[in-house]
Design a protein around this motif. Structure first.
Motif, short mmCIF file in Angstrom:
data_model
loop_
_atom_site.label_atom_id
_atom_site.label_comp_id
_atom_site.label_asym_id
_atom_site.label_seq_id
_atom_site.Cartn_x
_atom_site.Cartn_y
_atom_site.Cartn_z
N ALA A 45 0.84 -1.20 0.00
CA ALA A 45 0.00 0.00 0.00
C ALA A 45 0.87 1.26 0.00
N GLU A 46 0.37 2.27 -0.69
CA GLU A 46 1.01 3.58 -0.65
C GLU A 46 0.53 4.34 0.59
N ILE A 47 1.24 5.40 0.92
CA ILE A 47 0.79 6.24 2.03
C ILE A 47 -0.55 6.87 1.64
N PRO A 48 -1.58 6.74 2.46
CA PRO A 48 -2.91 7.25 2.11
C PRO A 48 -2.90 8.74 1.78
N ALA A 49 -3.66 9.08 0.72
CA ALA A 49 -3.74 10.47 0.28
C ALA A 49 -5.02 11.15 0.74
N THR A 50 -6.02 10.38 1.16
CA THR A 50 -7.29 10.94 1.62
C THR A 50 -7.69 10.28 2.93
N LEU A 51 -8.64 10.89 3.60
CA LEU A 51 -9.13 10.33 4.87
C LEU A 51 -9.77 8.96 4.64
N GLN A 52 -10.48 8.81 3.53
CA GLN A 52 -11.09 7.52 3.21
C GLN A 52 -10.03 6.45 3.00
N GLU A 53 -8.95 6.81 2.32
CA GLU A 53 -7.85 5.87 2.10
C GLU A 53 -7.18 5.50 3.42
N LEU A 54 -7.09 6.46 4.34
CA LEU A 54 -6.50 6.17 5.64
C LEU A 54 -7.33 5.14 6.39
N GLU A 55 -8.64 5.31 6.39
CA GLU A 55 -9.51 4.36 7.08
C GLU A 55 -9.41 2.97 6.42
N SER A 56 -9.36 2.94 5.11
CA SER A 56 -9.23 1.66 4.41
C SER A 56 -7.89 1.00 4.74
N TYR A 57 -6.85 1.80 4.84
CA TYR A 57 -5.52 1.26 5.16
C TYR A 57 -5.52 0.66 6.57
N LEU A 58 -6.11 1.37 7.53
CA LEU A 58 -6.17 0.86 8.90
C LEU A 58 -6.93 -0.47 8.95
N GLN A 59 -7.97 -0.58 8.16
CA GLN A 59 -8.73 -1.83 8.10
C GLN A 59 -7.90 -2.95 7.48
N SER A 60 -7.10 -2.60 6.47
CA SER A 60 -6.32 -3.63 5.76
C SER A 60 -5.20 -4.21 6.61
N ILE A 61 -4.65 -3.42 7.53
CA ILE A 61 -3.54 -3.92 8.36
C ILE A 61 -4.02 -4.49 9.68
N GLU A 65 -11.72 13.26 1.03
CA GLU A 65 -11.87 13.14 -0.42
C GLU A 65 -12.99 14.07 -0.90
N GLY A 66 -12.68 14.90 -1.90
CA GLY A 66 -13.66 15.84 -2.41
C GLY A 66 -13.86 17.06 -1.52
N SER A 67 -12.98 17.24 -0.50
CA SER A 67 -13.09 18.41 0.37
C SER A 67 -12.58 19.64 -0.36
N PRO A 68 -12.86 20.83 0.15
CA PRO A 68 -12.39 22.06 -0.51
C PRO A 68 -10.88 22.05 -0.71
N ALA A 69 -10.45 22.68 -1.80
CA ALA A 69 -9.02 22.72 -2.11
C ALA A 69 -8.24 23.51 -1.06
N GLU A 70 -8.92 24.34 -0.32
CA GLU A 70 -8.24 25.16 0.68
C GLU A 70 -7.96 24.31 1.93
N HIS A 71 -7.05 23.39 1.77
CA HIS A 71 -6.67 22.50 2.85
C HIS A 71 -5.51 23.13 3.62
N ALA A 72 -5.55 23.06 4.95
CA ALA A 72 -4.52 23.67 5.78
C ALA A 72 -3.69 22.59 6.47
N LEU A 73 -2.55 23.00 6.97
CA LEU A 73 -1.69 22.11 7.74
C LEU A 73 -1.78 22.54 9.20
N ILE A 74 -2.14 21.59 10.08
CA ILE A 74 -2.17 21.90 11.52
C ILE A 74 -0.73 21.89 12.00
N ALA A 75 -0.12 23.04 12.02
CA ALA A 75 1.30 23.17 12.36
C ALA A 75 1.47 24.35 13.31
N PRO A 76 1.42 24.11 14.62
CA PRO A 76 1.62 25.20 15.59
C PRO A 76 2.95 25.92 15.35
N ALA A 77 2.93 27.24 15.45
CA ALA A 77 4.12 28.04 15.17
C ALA A 77 4.61 28.77 16.42
#
Length: 450
Positions: free
Chosen positions: A201-217, A344-356
């Motif tokens: 498996a590749e590193i998940p690119a979406t939240l749905q892929e993350l959930e599927s990956y957790l189920q697969s392992i 998946e399909g969320s707005p393109a304006e995705h942010a990084l939770i990165a405290p500064a």
């Protein structure tokens, strides 16, 4: 004098002298009583006047001395303040405190006074009045001193890449940025490489892929997802990234405004916060029920995480970049760090939770602004990253390692920029942050007991 001489000289006897004084006072009293009433009152008034004048002269002399002393003390304080650059540190790592102090001592021709503020108390206007610079995390605590902050010049922001100028740059009500980002932390997912290759498996690119990956392992691993949820910041970090992933950065920013301490309409109360976070809490409950995440993850400590890593029990770890640094290289080297995926399909304006970690200036003195600028130069940024093991805000500075460099890249590439977690963004004190985390734990625990 012998007793014989005292007997021959009555005036030398103490008792005789005392009696003579008494007789003299009696004669004076008798004389005064013989005066007419008007003259007696005039005499008494005169005596009181003389005493009053003398008392006023004494008070005036004392007051004059006090004024002179106060003026001298004020001058001494002003001279001392002019020779010192006072830097306040609030809730930041000790490594940041040490390195910032060392860097400024090398470059600023003043004595550097490092003042470590009590993390249990709110920042106030007095903080701004008694310090030149403040080093702290971007978030709600900064808002209390915003009015006193000096707006940094554009040339200072020009030392940062355009996408990162807003990272950690708190904005006042008038829209002006008043803080400058120095370092970035990050909430990451770290995947156990051996297991990921086993399931091809590749590193998940979406939240749905993350959930599927957790189920697969799940059949091959004891705990698909694990983290130190007993740590308030880690727990609130997972809630933050999950909410932002589900709804996008615009709604996440709106959530911060609604949940902030003192928000209008009482939405900053604990009950209102739990209501607003209900969808995320429900998602985590479902993960617990499906055992995609450890059922008691919200009680797990860093020691538990270290033990799990050593025993190769988790398939994916959730932690901060700074926590990643504390892990044994012997074990953590098998984990590949990545950012939390978007819906998946969320707005393109995705942010990084990165405290500064940010710097704020409270006056426009030459040395204050010079210190602010020095902390953004490439060499200083590299030193700060190396010592703190966080990601530098400057694009030209050498980062501590590949993970820190990735964080800088992700923050610059996200359309929604780098934003703080809910704990820092909504809570003005450590006590308020802990209360919010505890309420979430109660909600998660109730699901387990049903």
């Amino acid at each position: 004098m012998s007793s014989k001489k005292r007997r021959n000289n009555p005036s030398a006897s103490p008792r005789t002298a005392h009696n003579a004084a008494r007789h003299s006072a009696a004669r004076r009293t008798a004389f005064c009583l013989q005066l007419p009433a008007e003259k007696l009152r005039a005499a008494i008034t005169r005596v009181r006047s003389l005493l009053s004048v003398r008392r006023n002269r004494i008070i005036a002399a004392a007051a004059g001395s006090a004024v002179v002393f106060a003026a001298a003390a004020g001058i001494a304080a002003a001279v001392w303040r002019a020779s010192v650059l006072s830097v306040a540190f609030y809730q930041v790592p000790e490594a940041v405190i040490s390195e910032v102090t060392v860097l400024l001592q090398k470059t600023i021709p003043k004595k550097i006074k490092a003042d470590i503020l009590n993390p249990e108390k709110e920042l106030t206007r007095r903080t701004a009045a008694s310090h030149d610079l403040l080093i702290t995390w971007q978030g709600a605590p900064l808002a209390t001193t915003a009015a006193a902050a000096v707006i940094p010049e554009d040339r200072i922001y020009s030392l940062l890449p355009t996408p990162l100028r807003a990272a950690g740059a708190a904005v006042r009500q008038d829209g002006a940025r008043y803080t400058v980002p120095l370092l970035l932390d990050h909430f990451e997912l770290a995947y156990y490489r051996t297991l990921r290759k086993e399931v091809n498996a590749e590193i998940p690119a979406t939240l749905q892929e993350l959930e599927s990956y957790l189920q697969s392992i799940q059949p091959s691993i004891d705990t698909p997802l694990f983290c130190a949820g007993a740590d308030d910041r880690t727990l609130l970090g997972l809630v933050s990234v999950l909410y932002e992933s589900m709804y996008g950065s615009a709604k996440y920013r709106n959530l911060i405004a609604r949940l902030s301490d003192g928000a209008a309409g009482g939405t900053g109360t604990a009950d209102a916060r739990i209501t607003a976070l209900a969808p995320v809490i429900q998602k985590l409950r479902q993960w617990q029920q499906d055992r995609l995440i450890h059922p008691k993850w919200y009680k797990a400590t860093e020691r538990d995480v270290n033990t799990f890593i050593k025993d190769r029990r988790p398939g994916v770890l959730f932690m901060t970049l700074s926590e990643h640094r504390t892990k044994s290289l012997l074990h953590i080297k098998y984990f590949d760090a990545s950012r939390f995926p978007a819906q998946e399909g969320s707005p393109a304006e995705h942010a990084l939770i990165a405290p500064a970690v940010t710097a704020t200036a409270y006056n426009a003195k030459k040395d204050t602004l010079a210190a602010l600028e020095q902390l953004l130069l490439s060499d200083a940024q590299s030193s700060l990253s190396t010592q703190s093991r966080l990601a530098p805000a400057s694009s030209r500075a050498q980062s501590h390692d590949l993970q820190a460099d990735d964080v800088r890249y992700w923050a610059a590439s996200c359309a929604g920029g780098a934003v703080p977690d809910l704990g820092l963004a909504a809570c003005t004190t450590a006590a308020a942050l802990h209360e919010l985390a505890e309420r979430i734990r109660i909600e998660l625990e109730q699901e387990q007991s049903q």
